[in-house]
Design an enzyme around this catalytic site. Structure first.
Site, PDB file in Angstrom:
ATOM      1  N   ASP A   1      -2.492  -5.393   1.931  1.00  0.00           N
ATOM      2  CA  ASP A   1      -1.945  -4.086   2.222  1.00  0.00           C
ATOM      3  C   ASP A   1      -2.858  -3.047   1.564  1.00  0.00           C
ATOM      4  O   ASP A   1      -3.653  -3.383   0.676  1.00  0.00           O
ATOM      5  CB  ASP A   1      -0.521  -4.029   1.645  1.00  0.00           C
ATOM      6  CG  ASP A   1       0.067  -2.648   1.643  1.00  0.00           C
ATOM      7  OD1 ASP A   1       0.069  -2.008   2.706  1.00  0.00           O
ATOM      8  OD2 ASP A   1       0.535  -2.210   0.574  1.00  0.00           O
TER       9      ASP A   1
ATOM     10  N   ASP B   1      -1.880   0.890   0.837  1.00  0.00           N
ATOM     11  CA  ASP B   1      -1.269   1.900  -0.023  1.00  0.00           C
ATOM     12  C   ASP B   1      -0.472   1.281  -1.164  1.00  0.00           C
ATOM     13  O   ASP B   1       0.420   0.459  -0.951  1.00  0.00           O
ATOM     14  CB  ASP B   1      -0.356   2.812   0.791  1.00  0.00           C
ATOM     15  CG  ASP B   1      -1.129   3.615   1.820  1.00  0.00           C
ATOM     16  OD1 ASP B   1      -2.363   3.621   1.768  1.00  0.00           O
ATOM     17  OD2 ASP B   1      -0.483   4.241   2.685  1.00  0.00           O
TER      18      ASP B   1
ATOM     19  N   ASP C   1       2.953  24.745   7.064  1.00  0.00           N
ATOM     20  CA  ASP C   1       3.706  23.906   7.989  1.00  0.00           C
ATOM     21  C   ASP C   1       3.899  22.490   7.469  1.00  0.00           C
ATOM     22  O   ASP C   1       4.743  21.747   7.936  1.00  0.00           O
ATOM     23  CB  ASP C   1       2.984  23.825   9.343  1.00  0.00           C
ATOM     24  CG  ASP C   1       2.921  25.173  10.030  1.00  0.00           C
ATOM     25  OD1 ASP C   1       3.827  26.000   9.777  1.00  0.00           O
ATOM     26  OD2 ASP C   1       1.981  25.400  10.800  1.00  0.00           O
TER      27      ASP C   1
ATOM     28  N   ARG D   1      -8.065  16.288  19.477  1.00  0.00           N
ATOM     29  CA  ARG D   1      -9.206  16.187  18.560  1.00  0.00           C
ATOM     30  C   ARG D   1     -10.111  15.024  18.967  1.00  0.00           C
ATOM     31  O   ARG D   1      -9.644  13.959  19.378  1.00  0.00           O
ATOM     32  CB  ARG D   1      -8.731  15.974  17.128  1.00  0.00           C
ATOM     33  CG  ARG D   1      -7.882  17.108  16.582  1.00  0.00           C
ATOM     34  CD  ARG D   1      -8.730  18.298  16.199  1.00  0.00           C
ATOM     35  NE  ARG D   1      -7.926  19.330  15.546  1.00  0.00           N
ATOM     36  CZ  ARG D   1      -8.429  20.451  15.040  1.00  0.00           C
ATOM     37  NH1 ARG D   1      -9.717  20.666  15.116  1.00  0.00           N
ATOM     38  NH2 ARG D   1      -7.633  21.347  14.470  1.00  0.00           N
TER      39      ARG D   1
ATOM     40  N   THR E   1      -2.468  -2.800   7.582  1.00  0.00           N
ATOM     41  CA  THR E   1      -1.852  -1.579   7.125  1.00  0.00           C
ATOM     42  C   THR E   1      -1.336  -0.716   8.271  1.00  0.00           C
ATOM     43  O   THR E   1      -1.861  -0.773   9.385  1.00  0.00           O
ATOM     44  CB  THR E   1      -2.867  -0.761   6.295  1.00  0.00           C
ATOM     45  OG1 THR E   1      -2.316   0.511   5.962  1.00  0.00           O
ATOM     46  CG2 THR E   1      -4.168  -0.545   7.059  1.00  0.00           C
TER      47      THR E   1
ATOM     48  N   LYS F   1       3.449  -6.149  11.141  1.00  0.00           N
ATOM     49  CA  LYS F   1       2.375  -6.711  10.322  1.00  0.00           C
ATOM     50  C   LYS F   1       2.375  -8.227  10.397  1.00  0.00           C
ATOM     51  O   LYS F   1       1.326  -8.865  10.532  1.00  0.00           O
ATOM     52  CB  LYS F   1       2.523  -6.265   8.864  1.00  0.00           C
ATOM     53  CG  LYS F   1       1.969  -4.903   8.546  1.00  0.00           C
ATOM     54  CD  LYS F   1       1.886  -4.735   7.029  1.00  0.00           C
ATOM     55  CE  LYS F   1       1.375  -3.378   6.639  1.00  0.00           C
ATOM     56  NZ  LYS F   1       1.250  -3.229   5.178  1.00  0.00           N
TER      57      LYS F   1
ATOM     58  N   ASP G   1       2.585  -4.406  -2.123  1.00  0.00           N
ATOM     59  CA  ASP G   1       3.451  -3.793  -3.131  1.00  0.00           C
ATOM     60  C   ASP G   1       4.873  -3.603  -2.644  1.00  0.00           C
ATOM     61  O   ASP G   1       5.759  -3.279  -3.431  1.00  0.00           O
ATOM     62  CB  ASP G   1       2.909  -2.407  -3.498  1.00  0.00           C
ATOM     63  CG  ASP G   1       3.114  -1.404  -2.368  1.00  0.00           C
ATOM     64  OD1 ASP G   1       3.938  -0.484  -2.518  1.00  0.00           O
ATOM     65  OD2 ASP G   1       2.471  -1.559  -1.311  1.00  0.00           O
TER      66      ASP G   1
ATOM     67  N   ASN H   1       8.886  -4.017   2.338  1.00  0.00           N
ATOM     68  CA  ASN H   1       8.734  -3.887   3.786  1.00  0.00           C
ATOM     69  C   ASN H   1       7.715  -4.872   4.342  1.00  0.00           C
ATOM     70  O   ASN H   1       7.699  -5.138   5.544  1.00  0.00           O
ATOM     71  CB  ASN H   1       8.329  -2.462   4.147  1.00  0.00           C
ATOM     72  CG  ASN H   1       9.420  -1.462   3.846  1.00  0.00           C
ATOM     73  OD1 ASN H   1      10.544  -1.590   4.301  1.00  0.00           O
ATOM     74  ND2 ASN H   1       9.092  -0.455   3.045  1.00  0.00           N
TER      75      ASN H   1
END
Length: 294
Positions: free
Chosen positions: A45, A47, A73, A109, A152, A197, A220, A223
């Site tokens: 993972d 984060d 915003d 973009r 991820t 995942k 970590d 989930n």
């Protein structure tokens, strides 16, 4: 005699340096000769596992600094990152509500431009957030001839940049829809999170001929239980309370690389700094939706 002894001393030191260099060269050659371990791999993972905090936050902050977004915003989404840094938790409902509005920020973009900015932003904001302990674990797998993948909910473009910078095998991440080289503002399917995942790792294992009972997974977050439960060697890294409890119950390895660095690196902002903090989180959500660990 004094000069002669000094020369002997220098010769000895030089000889030691030559010997050390030769030993390192042989060791490197031995590693290079080691046959690849084709049936085992490691899945990390990102984060709060490979990196302190949320990668998309740093990415979005970098985009905001390039005047991609209006910080006013995005301010409210800054609190999501504070919560994640402090507790390793996010509000799933808040993330779901943010997705559609945030996706609009990158609609239209150019993908090439976003990837180029991602390379720059990694160097500016993310490289120093990598946990050296987790990175060392990944390197151990590589040295053993095993492939190492990031898995991820982060956008696949950003995940791939991180993987390249860390010299890993590759990355699986959330895929955004692209038309004519530009983002449409929609995702392809759902974010790579939770059960997704696990499904992605299983599919990769089938494609690459991996034996999941010989594979490792690191995360970590509770989930990521679907991914962790798939492999023979699950490891909880900097675990949230729920994952720590499960890891203890199932006798999984637990490693925590946060220690004192945690408080120092969180950098809880003052009220005056909240505008800057908010400048980016929701923007990054345009590329993915987060429900906790990623």
């Amino acid at each position: 005699m004094r000069v002669r002894r000094r020369k002997d001393h220098l010769d000895g030191r030089e000889a030691a340096e030559v010997a050390a260099t030769a030993a390192l060269k042989v060791a490197a050659e031995e590693v290079a000769k080691a046959p690849p371990d084709e049936s085992a791999a490691a899945f990390f993972d990102v984060d709060n596992t490979m990196m302190a905090g949320a990668s998309i936050f740093y990415f979005a902050r970098g985009l905001a600094a390039r005047d991609f977004f209006d910080s006013r915003d995005l301010l409210k989404f800054g609190w999501q990152h504070i919560s994640y840094r402090l507790r390793g938790l996010e509000d799933p409902n808040g993330m779901r509500d943010a997705r559609e509005a945030a996706l609009a920020f990158v609609a239209g973009r150019n993908v090439t431009d976003i990837v180029r900015y991602g390379e720059e932003i990694y160097d500016e904001r993310m490289a120093q957030q990598i946990y050296s302990g987790t990175h060392a674990l990944a390197q151990q797998h590589l040295d053993a001839g095993q492939r190492v993948w990031l898995v991820t909910a982060t956008p696949v473009e950003l995940a791939s940049i991180i993987a390249r910078r860390l010299s890993l095998t590759g990355a699986l991440g959330t895929v955004s829809e692209v038309a004519d080289g530009c983002y449409t503002g929609h995702l392809v399917g759902e974010p790579l999170h939770g059960p997704a995942k696990g499904a992605a790792v299983r599919a990769l294992a089938e494609r690459e001929g991996l034996d999941l009972s010989r594979c490792w997974a690191y995360s970590d977050s509770i989930n990521d239980l679907p991914m962790l439960s798939l492999v023979g060697h699950p490891v909880a890294i900097n675990p949230d309370p729920d994952l720590r409890a499960v890891a203890k119950e199932r006798d999984w390895l637990i490693k925590d690389f946060r220690t004192a660095r945690k408080a120092a690196r969180i950098g809880i902002p003052t009220a005056a700094g909240l505008g800057a903090l908010g400048g980016g989180v929701a923007a990054g959500m345009a590329l993915r939706r987060r429900y906790g660990g990623t």
